[in-house]
Design a protein around this motif. Structure first.
Motif, PDB file in Angstrom:
ATOM      1  N   ALA A 163       0.839  -1.200   0.000  1.00 35.73           N
ATOM      2  CA  ALA A 163       0.000   0.000   0.000  1.00 35.73           C
ATOM      3  C   ALA A 163       0.872   1.248   0.000  1.00 35.73           C
ATOM      4  O   ALA A 163       1.662   1.469   0.929  1.00 35.73           O
ATOM      5  N   PRO A 164       0.776   2.088  -1.010  1.00 33.50           N
ATOM      6  CA  PRO A 164       1.586   3.310  -1.051  1.00 33.50           C
ATOM      7  C   PRO A 164       1.111   4.305   0.002  1.00 33.50           C
ATOM      8  O   PRO A 164      -0.087   4.456   0.238  1.00 33.50           O
ATOM      9  N   SER A 165       2.042   4.983   0.615  1.00 33.74           N
ATOM     10  CA  SER A 165       1.684   6.024   1.571  1.00 33.74           C
ATOM     11  C   SER A 165       2.008   7.384   0.985  1.00 33.74           C
ATOM     12  O   SER A 165       2.920   7.513   0.153  1.00 33.74           O
ATOM     13  N   PRO A 166       1.280   8.427   1.387  1.00 29.73           N
ATOM     14  CA  PRO A 166       1.578   9.772   0.881  1.00 29.73           C
ATOM     15  C   PRO A 166       3.018  10.184   1.140  1.00 29.73           C
ATOM     16  O   PRO A 166       3.641  10.842   0.305  1.00 29.73           O
ATOM     17  N   GLU A 167       3.564   9.777   2.308  1.00 22.77           N
ATOM     18  CA  GLU A 167       4.936  10.152   2.638  1.00 22.77           C
ATOM     19  C   GLU A 167       5.944   9.491   1.693  1.00 22.77           C
ATOM     20  O   GLU A 167       6.900  10.129   1.234  1.00 22.77           O
ATOM     21  N   HIS A 168       5.734   8.214   1.396  1.00 22.19           N
ATOM     22  CA  HIS A 168       6.629   7.523   0.467  1.00 22.19           C
ATOM     23  C   HIS A 168       6.542   8.124  -0.932  1.00 22.19           C
ATOM     24  O   HIS A 168       7.549   8.289  -1.630  1.00 22.19           O
ATOM     25  N   LEU A 169       5.334   8.466  -1.343  1.00 24.47           N
ATOM     26  CA  LEU A 169       5.139   9.019  -2.680  1.00 24.47           C
ATOM     27  C   LEU A 169       5.806  10.388  -2.806  1.00 24.47           C
ATOM     28  O   LEU A 169       6.460  10.676  -3.817  1.00 24.47           O
ATOM     29  N   THR A 170       5.638  11.250  -1.801  1.00 19.60           N
ATOM     30  CA  THR A 170       6.268  12.569  -1.885  1.00 19.60           C
ATOM     31  C   THR A 170       7.792  12.454  -1.854  1.00 19.60           C
ATOM     32  O   THR A 170       8.490  13.212  -2.537  1.00 19.60           O
ATOM     33  N   SER A 171       8.298  11.496  -1.074  1.00 21.05           N
ATOM     34  CA  SER A 171       9.747  11.298  -1.041  1.00 21.05           C
ATOM     35  C   SER A 171      10.266  10.852  -2.399  1.00 21.05           C
ATOM     36  O   SER A 171      11.312  11.327  -2.879  1.00 21.05           O
ATOM     37  N   MET A 172       9.520   9.961  -3.049  1.00 22.20           N
ATOM     38  CA  MET A 172       9.938   9.496  -4.368  1.00 22.20           C
ATOM     39  C   MET A 172       9.891  10.632  -5.380  1.00 22.20           C
ATOM     40  O   MET A 172      10.824  10.818  -6.177  1.00 22.20           O
ATOM     41  N   TRP A 173       8.812  11.411  -5.331  1.00  8.61           N
ATOM     42  CA  TRP A 173       8.714  12.529  -6.269  1.00  8.61           C
ATOM     43  C   TRP A 173       9.849  13.529  -6.047  1.00  8.61           C
ATOM     44  O   TRP A 173      10.515  13.960  -6.982  1.00  8.61           O
ATOM     45  N   ASP A 174      10.069  13.909  -4.796  1.00  9.41           N
ATOM     46  CA  ASP A 174      11.090  14.912  -4.511  1.00  9.41           C
ATOM     47  C   ASP A 174      12.483  14.455  -4.929  1.00  9.41           C
ATOM     48  O   ASP A 174      13.334  15.260  -5.298  1.00  9.41           O
ATOM     49  N   SER A 175      12.733  13.155  -4.879  1.00  6.68           N
ATOM     50  CA  SER A 175      14.031  12.617  -5.278  1.00  6.68           C
ATOM     51  C   SER A 175      14.230  12.635  -6.786  1.00  6.68           C
ATOM     52  O   SER A 175      15.352  12.805  -7.272  1.00  6.68           O
ATOM     53  N   LEU A 176      13.146  12.460  -7.524  1.00  8.93           N
ATOM     54  CA  LEU A 176      13.258  12.313  -8.980  1.00  8.93           C
ATOM     55  C   LEU A 176      12.724  13.506  -9.764  1.00  8.93           C
ATOM     56  O   LEU A 176      12.789  13.511 -11.000  1.00  8.93           O
ATOM     57  N   ALA A 177      12.198  14.529  -9.081  1.00  9.82           N
ATOM     58  CA  ALA A 177      11.521  15.626  -9.770  1.00  9.82           C
ATOM     59  C   ALA A 177      12.391  16.299 -10.822  1.00  9.82           C
ATOM     60  O   ALA A 177      11.962  16.519 -11.963  1.00  9.82           O
ATOM     61  N   ASP A 178      13.639  16.646 -10.456  1.00  9.46           N
ATOM     62  CA  ASP A 178      14.514  17.351 -11.403  1.00  9.46           C
ATOM     63  C   ASP A 178      14.753  16.532 -12.672  1.00  9.46           C
ATOM     64  O   ASP A 178      14.753  17.064 -13.786  1.00  9.46           O
TER      65      ASP A 178
END
Length: 434
Positions: A411-426
């Motif tokens: 189950a994805p959590s909002p915290e895991h998802l934001t961490s993944m996005w912030d790591s790969l956003a650039d």
């Protein structure tokens, strides 16, 4: 202004209508109208059939053998689908248009009177004045703020100062204006209609104020070349009409060494940036979870959206504006996985990254990352995040993305998802901006 009787088959629904921005083709533009305005479109089709005519001439401009519709896209779409109901985007709409066509009294016309304008600047002036009233579906629909913003981003029009006027003043002061012909200001405004394009030539218009983002001498040299190309008609409006055209022209200048380089960048105080490391795009966010309602923060990432990235753009907007991260984490996780893969494939294709057809996502991402790193667009820390993407025990990994889709127990959590996005956003932004 000329009123001409044109074949319906020669009219092309505008894939870059300011209602939606650039889409891939006419079919996609027609589908968008029904996705966003289906009841209005049905009402308009019934009205056209009841009256047996359209009361306002579509505003069109010639483009090779066709005429692009700039105003009247809904009317022309209804006429095209009445002429051929099979072009409707759904089975239900195909049935609807067959029924409406059966109600048409007499032979269906194949020619329609249109207002033909060859001057695109005049077209934009007409559009600017028409789309200010209120409508109820049968008439013209009012542009909302986003549609007006799209119009201004495409044309460079707006309430602020004209970038073309600002450039012309500075070229005049430096005695670099073309000697024979005037600069076509409307075309220059279109070319530099958004900050990402302006930044590439070394300027900014943030807050309505002209600034040099790169060394003034290098920037003026680039602007002088652009002014020459436009005034001599070596580059015309049709060449830079859409995002791909603008990017293609600027890429050509960059390849010739005309545009300011990273070494020409200046700080806000006007001094040159001194650095021993290659310049790159600064991170858009720290690689730590942040509290927000959507996965992608609602800020400007400097993206331009060509029509070929239509689906990428739609997914981006869903993740940035529509899907609540805490209420829809499963939907967000799946769309994040899709966006990463689509953005990656765009970069591989546009940048010519060498990959094998059997390479998995993590391998393809690593090869694309190496390509970015070699071009000094990302640093070693970002490259390390990409390398770790292969490791299944890491939060930011291909294994995690695959589990979002395929695992019934993950189950994805909002915290895991934001961490993944912030790591790969650039990296994702770079993939999409290629």
């Amino acid at each position: 202004m000329a009123i001409r009787n044109l074949p319906l088959s020669s009219l092309e629904v505008n894939r870059a209508n300011d209602r939606h921005g650039e889409l891939e083709n006419e079919t996609a533009a027609i589908a968008w109208l029904f996705k966003e305005r289906e009841q209005h479109m049905r009402n308009l089709a019934k009205d056209i059939v009841d009256r047996g005519e359209i009361y306002e001439f579509p505003l069109v401009s010639p483009n090779k053998e066709k005429f692009i519709v700039f105003d009247g896209n809904r009317r022309v779409t209804c006429l095209k689908l009445l002429d051929d109901p099979r072009r409707a985007p759904t089975v239900e709409l195909q049935l609807f248009f067959r029924e409406q066509r059966a109600r048409w009294n007499g032979p269906f016309p194949i020619h329609f009177q249109c207002q033909v304008e060859t001057d695109r600047d005049r077209v934009d002036e007409i559009l600017y004045r028409r789309h200010t009233g209120t409508q109820n579906g049968v008439g013209q629909s009012t542009w909302d703020d986003r549609m007006k913003s799209t119009f201004e981003a495409r044309t460079g029009k707006g309430n602020g100062p004209s970038v073309a006027d600002e450039i012309e003043k500075r070229l005049a002061d430096a005695h670099l204006l073309p000697s024979r012909r005037k600069i076509p200001r409307s075309t220059l405004n279109r070319l530099l209609s958004a900050e990402p394009f302006r930044n590439r030539v070394g300027i900014s218009m943030k807050g309505g104020r002209f600034e040099y983002t790169h060394d003034e001498t290098a920037t003026l040299g680039a602007l002088a070349r652009i002014a020459h190309d436009l005034s001599s008609r070596e580059v015309v409006l049709g060449d830079i009409w859409d995002v791909d055209g603008k990017v293609g022209y600027l890429d050509k200048l960059e390849g010739e060494g005309i545009l300011p380089a990273a070494s020409h960048e200046v700080a806000k105080d006007g001094r040159a940036v001194v650095t021993s490391k290659p310049l790159r795009v600064r991170p858009t966010a720290k690689a730590t979870p942040t509290i927000r309602t959507t996965l992608i923060p609602p800020k400007n990432f400097g993206l331009t959206w060509p029509g070929r990235l239509q689906r990428h753009h739609q997914i981006w907007e869903e993740l940035q504006f529509h899907l609540d991260l805490r209420k829809r984490p499963n939907a967000v996780s799946v769309l994040l996985r899709v966006l990463i893969e689509l953005a990656l494939e765009n970069y591989i294709r546009e940048a010519g990254v060498l990959v094998h057809e059997n390479d998995k996502l993590a391998t393809r991402l690593e090869k694309a990352g190496q390509h970015l790193h070699a071009a000094n667009k990302i640093d070693g820390k970002q490259m390390e995040v990409i390398r770790k993407f292969k490791q299944g025990d890491k939060l930011v990994s291909a294994d995690t993305l695959n589990k979002y889709i395929h695992s019934p127990n993950f189950a994805p959590s909002p915290e895991h998802l934001t961490s993944m996005w912030d790591s790969l956003a650039d990296v994702i932004v770079l993939f999409l901006n290629s």
